[in-house]
Scaffold this motif. Structure first.
Motif, PDB file in Angstrom:
ATOM      1  N   CYS A 175       0.842  -1.197   0.000  1.00  0.00           N
ATOM      2  CA  CYS A 175       0.000   0.000   0.000  1.00  0.00           C
ATOM      3  C   CYS A 175       0.876   1.246   0.000  1.00  0.00           C
ATOM      4  O   CYS A 175       0.651   2.175  -0.783  1.00  0.00           O
ATOM      5  N   CYS A 196      -3.919  -1.429  -0.477  1.00  0.00           N
ATOM      6  CA  CYS A 196      -4.486  -0.496   0.506  1.00  0.00           C
ATOM      7  C   CYS A 196      -5.855  -0.970   0.969  1.00  0.00           C
ATOM      8  O   CYS A 196      -6.190  -0.873   2.154  1.00  0.00           O
ATOM      9  N   ALA A 197      -6.664  -1.489   0.031  1.00  0.00           N
ATOM     10  CA  ALA A 197      -7.968  -2.021   0.421  1.00  0.00           C
ATOM     11  C   ALA A 197      -7.794  -3.215   1.347  1.00  0.00           C
ATOM     12  O   ALA A 197      -8.499  -3.336   2.362  1.00  0.00           O
ATOM     13  N   GLY A 247      -6.694  -1.983   4.704  1.00  0.00           N
ATOM     14  CA  GLY A 247      -7.844  -1.416   5.396  1.00  0.00           C
ATOM     15  C   GLY A 247      -8.702  -2.495   6.030  1.00  0.00           C
ATOM     16  O   GLY A 247      -9.168  -2.352   7.174  1.00  0.00           O
ATOM     17  N   HIS A 248      -8.933  -3.614   5.295  1.00  0.00           N
ATOM     18  CA  HIS A 248      -9.713  -4.721   5.856  1.00  0.00           C
ATOM     19  C   HIS A 248      -9.035  -5.272   7.117  1.00  0.00           C
ATOM     20  O   HIS A 248      -9.699  -5.526   8.133  1.00  0.00           O
ATOM     21  N   GLU A 275      -9.471   3.887   7.962  1.00  0.00           N
ATOM     22  CA  GLU A 275      -9.965   5.002   7.150  1.00  0.00           C
ATOM     23  C   GLU A 275      -8.886   5.503   6.199  1.00  0.00           C
ATOM     24  O   GLU A 275      -9.134   5.745   5.015  1.00  0.00           O
ATOM     25  N   TYR A 318      -8.216   2.925   3.411  1.00  0.00           N
ATOM     26  CA  TYR A 318      -9.307   2.959   2.433  1.00  0.00           C
ATOM     27  C   TYR A 318      -9.253   4.252   1.614  1.00  0.00           C
ATOM     28  O   TYR A 318      -9.581   4.253   0.421  1.00  0.00           O
ATOM     29  N   CYS A 363      -9.179   4.490  -2.296  1.00  0.00           N
ATOM     30  CA  CYS A 363     -10.162   5.328  -2.994  1.00  0.00           C
ATOM     31  C   CYS A 363      -9.475   6.238  -3.992  1.00  0.00           C
ATOM     32  O   CYS A 363      -9.892   6.337  -5.156  1.00  0.00           O
ATOM     33  N   SER A 408     -13.960   1.203  -1.968  1.00  0.00           N
ATOM     34  CA  SER A 408     -13.182   1.665  -0.824  1.00  0.00           C
ATOM     35  C   SER A 408     -13.570   3.093  -0.439  1.00  0.00           C
ATOM     36  O   SER A 408     -13.508   3.461   0.740  1.00  0.00           O
ATOM     37  N   CYS A 409     -13.971   3.898  -1.434  1.00  0.00           N
ATOM     38  CA  CYS A 409     -14.467   5.248  -1.135  1.00  0.00           C
ATOM     39  C   CYS A 409     -15.708   5.158  -0.252  1.00  0.00           C
ATOM     40  O   CYS A 409     -15.862   5.922   0.715  1.00  0.00           O
ATOM     41  N   THR A 417     -16.569   2.645   1.747  1.00  0.00           N
ATOM     42  CA  THR A 417     -16.200   2.144   3.076  1.00  0.00           C
ATOM     43  C   THR A 417     -15.540   3.240   3.901  1.00  0.00           C
ATOM     44  O   THR A 417     -15.832   3.392   5.094  1.00  0.00           O
ATOM     45  N   GLN A 418     -14.649   4.026   3.281  1.00  0.00           N
ATOM     46  CA  GLN A 418     -14.010   5.121   3.996  1.00  0.00           C
ATOM     47  C   GLN A 418     -15.063   6.112   4.502  1.00  0.00           C
ATOM     48  O   GLN A 418     -15.035   6.538   5.661  1.00  0.00           O
TER      49      GLN A 418
END
Length: 265
Positions: free
Chosen positions: A30, A38-39, A42-43, A55, A58, A62, A69-70, A72-73
């Motif tokens: 990432c 990055c996704a 984030g998970h 955040e 994500y 994004c 991811s946008c 989720t953020q």
């Protein structure tokens, strides 16, 4: 043409699958610029309860183009009351015409709570299930009438967002079978029970080109159900009746007219 939500999610999974190897490290990859990593990072952070760090991860995904991811953020930012900060990623996904983004942005306006914001939230939820559907469709039907005689039909269906967010549709319908050829225009109403299940009703008026003089007027109606696959098209089942074919059932395959136009080039 916008990418369907299901296809975007699939592409994300494929990207991660292709990137997975013995050396794969979500955090480091990432930092090196991989949106898919990055996704994933984030998970992992979210699963560990590190929501604010998630955040940020994500957010990087994004900015790298992963629209889910946008969303989720934005939802994580909303969870801790950062409504203004959540609007940017949610609006970015909204501009890509994702139903999930419309719903998430509606939640944001709902949380703000002013009368104007509540009205916007209601409008977004009304648009959400229809936003990713094609504005124009070509549909091929196989029909069977009450006597067991087979036939076919073609429909040119127009349903832009300007028509009550695709609730209204109109178009042309031609039917061919054991009886007279039917050429009809129609207007209908569609109810979006969900993003994929859309029952509809249509009223048809038209003509019977092969009928004797004075008997060429045709009228009828149809009741059906579309099973939709985003912007690609749909499978539909219907029953109908007209002056030329008093009772018939049909199964149809509808495709986004844009795909057919591109294929014909």
């Amino acid at each position: 043409m916008r990418t369907p939500a299901w296809l975007a999610a699939l592409l994300s999974l494929v990207t991660v699958a292709c990137a997975t190897s013995a050396a794969y490290h979500p955090q480091k990859d990432c930092a090196a610029g991989s949106a898919g990593a990055c996704a994933d990072w984030g998970h992992e952070l979210a699963d560990r309860g590190e929501k604010q760090q998630a955040e940020a991860a994500y957010g990087q995904a994004c900015e790298g183009g992963l629209v889910m991811s946008c969303i989720t953020q934005g939802q994580l930012l909303m969870e801790r009351g950062e409504l203004d900060a959540a609007e940017h990623p949610l609006r970015k996904a909204y501009l890509e015409e994702f139903p999930e983004a419309h719903e998430a942005l509606a939640d944001l306006y709902q949380a703000r709570g002013s009368p104007g914001d509540l009205e916007i939230a209601e409008g977004l939820r009304f648009e959400a299930p229809a936003i990713d559907k094609p504005a124009v469709e070509f549909v091929y039907h196989f029909r069977m009438d009450s006597r067991g005689s087979p036939g076919t039909a073609l429909t040119f269906n127009i349903q832009p967002m300007a028509f009550l967010s695709r609730r209204l549709d109109l178009g042309f319908h031609a039917a061919f079978g054991a009886g007279l050829v039917e050429l009809n225009g129609f207007i209908g109403y569609q109810h979006f029970a969900s993003t994929w299940a859309v029952p509809y009703v249509r009223v048809m008026l038209g003509g019977l080109p092969g009928a004797p003089p004075g008997l060429g007027f045709n009228y009828g109606g149809e009741l059906g159900l579309k099973l939709c696959l985003g912007s690609i098209g749909h499978l539909e089942f219907a029953v109908g009746s007209s002056r030329a074919s008093p009772l018939h059932a049909s199964v149809g395959l509808g495709l986004n007219a844009l795909f057919l136009l591109l294929a014909a080039r």
